[in-house]
Scaffold this motif. Structure first.
Motif, PDB file in Angstrom:
ATOM      1  N   CYS A 130      34.897  31.790  53.931  1.00 48.25           N
ATOM      2  CA  CYS A 130      33.913  31.305  52.832  1.00 48.25           C
ATOM      3  C   CYS A 130      33.108  30.329  53.337  1.00 48.25           C
ATOM      4  O   CYS A 130      33.445  29.390  53.842  1.00 48.25           O
ATOM      5  CB  CYS A 130      34.903  31.182  51.478  1.00 48.25           C
ATOM      6  N   TYR A 186      28.541  35.608  43.329  1.00 46.79           N
ATOM      7  CA  TYR A 186      28.805  36.477  44.537  1.00 46.79           C
ATOM      8  C   TYR A 186      28.051  35.852  45.793  1.00 46.79           C
ATOM      9  O   TYR A 186      26.864  35.749  45.906  1.00 46.79           O
ATOM     10  CB  TYR A 186      28.424  37.998  44.408  1.00 46.79           C
ATOM     11  N   GLN A 187      28.503  35.529  46.765  1.00 42.67           N
ATOM     12  CA  GLN A 187      27.882  34.609  47.982  1.00 42.67           C
ATOM     13  C   GLN A 187      28.220  35.601  49.118  1.00 42.67           C
ATOM     14  O   GLN A 187      29.556  35.939  49.533  1.00 42.67           O
ATOM     15  CB  GLN A 187      28.245  33.353  48.172  1.00 42.67           C
ATOM     16  N   LEU A 209      24.074  28.895  52.754  1.00 41.85           N
ATOM     17  CA  LEU A 209      25.059  27.695  52.591  1.00 41.85           C
ATOM     18  C   LEU A 209      25.576  27.056  53.979  1.00 41.85           C
ATOM     19  O   LEU A 209      25.895  25.973  53.925  1.00 41.85           O
ATOM     20  CB  LEU A 209      26.491  28.158  51.583  1.00 41.85           C
ATOM     21  N   SER A 255      24.010  35.110  45.462  1.00 45.39           N
ATOM     22  CA  SER A 255      23.409  34.336  46.234  1.00 45.39           C
ATOM     23  C   SER A 255      23.197  34.808  47.970  1.00 45.39           C
ATOM     24  O   SER A 255      24.017  35.285  48.308  1.00 45.39           O
ATOM     25  CB  SER A 255      24.121  32.904  46.335  1.00 45.39           C
ATOM     26  N   THR A 296      28.144  36.144  53.693  1.00 42.13           N
ATOM     27  CA  THR A 296      28.067  34.928  54.889  1.00 42.13           C
ATOM     28  C   THR A 296      28.174  35.815  55.924  1.00 42.13           C
ATOM     29  O   THR A 296      28.738  36.859  56.092  1.00 42.13           O
ATOM     30  CB  THR A 296      29.380  34.008  54.648  1.00 42.13           C
TER      31      THR A 296
END
Length: 188
Positions: free
Chosen positions: A152, A144-145, A118, A114, A147
């Motif tokens: 998180c 898998y994100q 978010l 991703s 940032t």
């Protein structure tokens, strides 16, 4: 104009139109792309990519040996979806909101990545995206994100409600801005 310059131009233009949807003025760099796909390979099978933008992570998936026809690209921005269709004609491309993933992606996937911002979304929207994504991921598969923040980007309440856990798998200072990647998976 080089492809990299064109990508930066497309990204900046999209950001100017809707900064909360795009959330960055430049596409992710190669170091972040290589980090987010590090645990994915041809044996993973189908991979869902949320918010691919110009395809930086998609190219990294291809470098890792994932077959183009095993990639599902979920991109809400029509300008990016059209660009992705040209660049990755064998991939399945859905020009839709990632919160609607449960409605169109019927084949289970071995992983998801991703590029979605978010941190700029309401928790209800994040919940819908993760619930839909995990409904389409096979047993043992992970999301898998990345940032730019130090924690998180998925609120603890959302993780708990969905029975998920998040582990930081790495970070890179060679991205503008520096970024971290989390593996989000089902508990147990």
């Amino acid at each position: 104009m080089t492809a990299l310059t064109m990508d930066a131009y497309h990204f900046f233009r999209a950001w100017m139109r809707d900064p909360l949807r795009v959330a960055s003025v430049t596409p992710s760099g190669k170091a972040l792309a290589d980090l987010i796909v590090r645990e994915i390979g041809p044996e993973t099978g189908r991979v869902i990519e949320l918010g691919p933008g110009t395809g930086v992570f998609t190219r990294a998936l291809l470098r890792r040996g994932v077959a183009e026809e095993n990639i599902v690209l979920v991109e809400m921005g029509a300008e990016f979806a059209a660009l992705l269709q040209q660049r990755f004609p064998k991939a399945q491309i859905a020009c839709t909101d990632a919160a609607r993933i449960a409605r169109f992606c019927a084949v289970p996937a071995g992983a998801a990545i991703s590029g979605l911002p978010l941190l700029s979304m309401r928790p209800e929207k994040v919940f819908a995206i993760l619930a839909g994504t995990f409904a389409r991921l096979g047993e043992g598969a992970a999301l898998y994100q990345f940032t730019y923040g130090l924690r998180c980007p998925v609120p603890r309440a959302v993780l708990d409600r969905l029975g998920l856990s998040a582990v930081r798998v790495g970070g890179t200072l060679r991205n503008v801005p520096p970024a971290f990647v989390y593996r989000i998976s089902r508990k147990g």
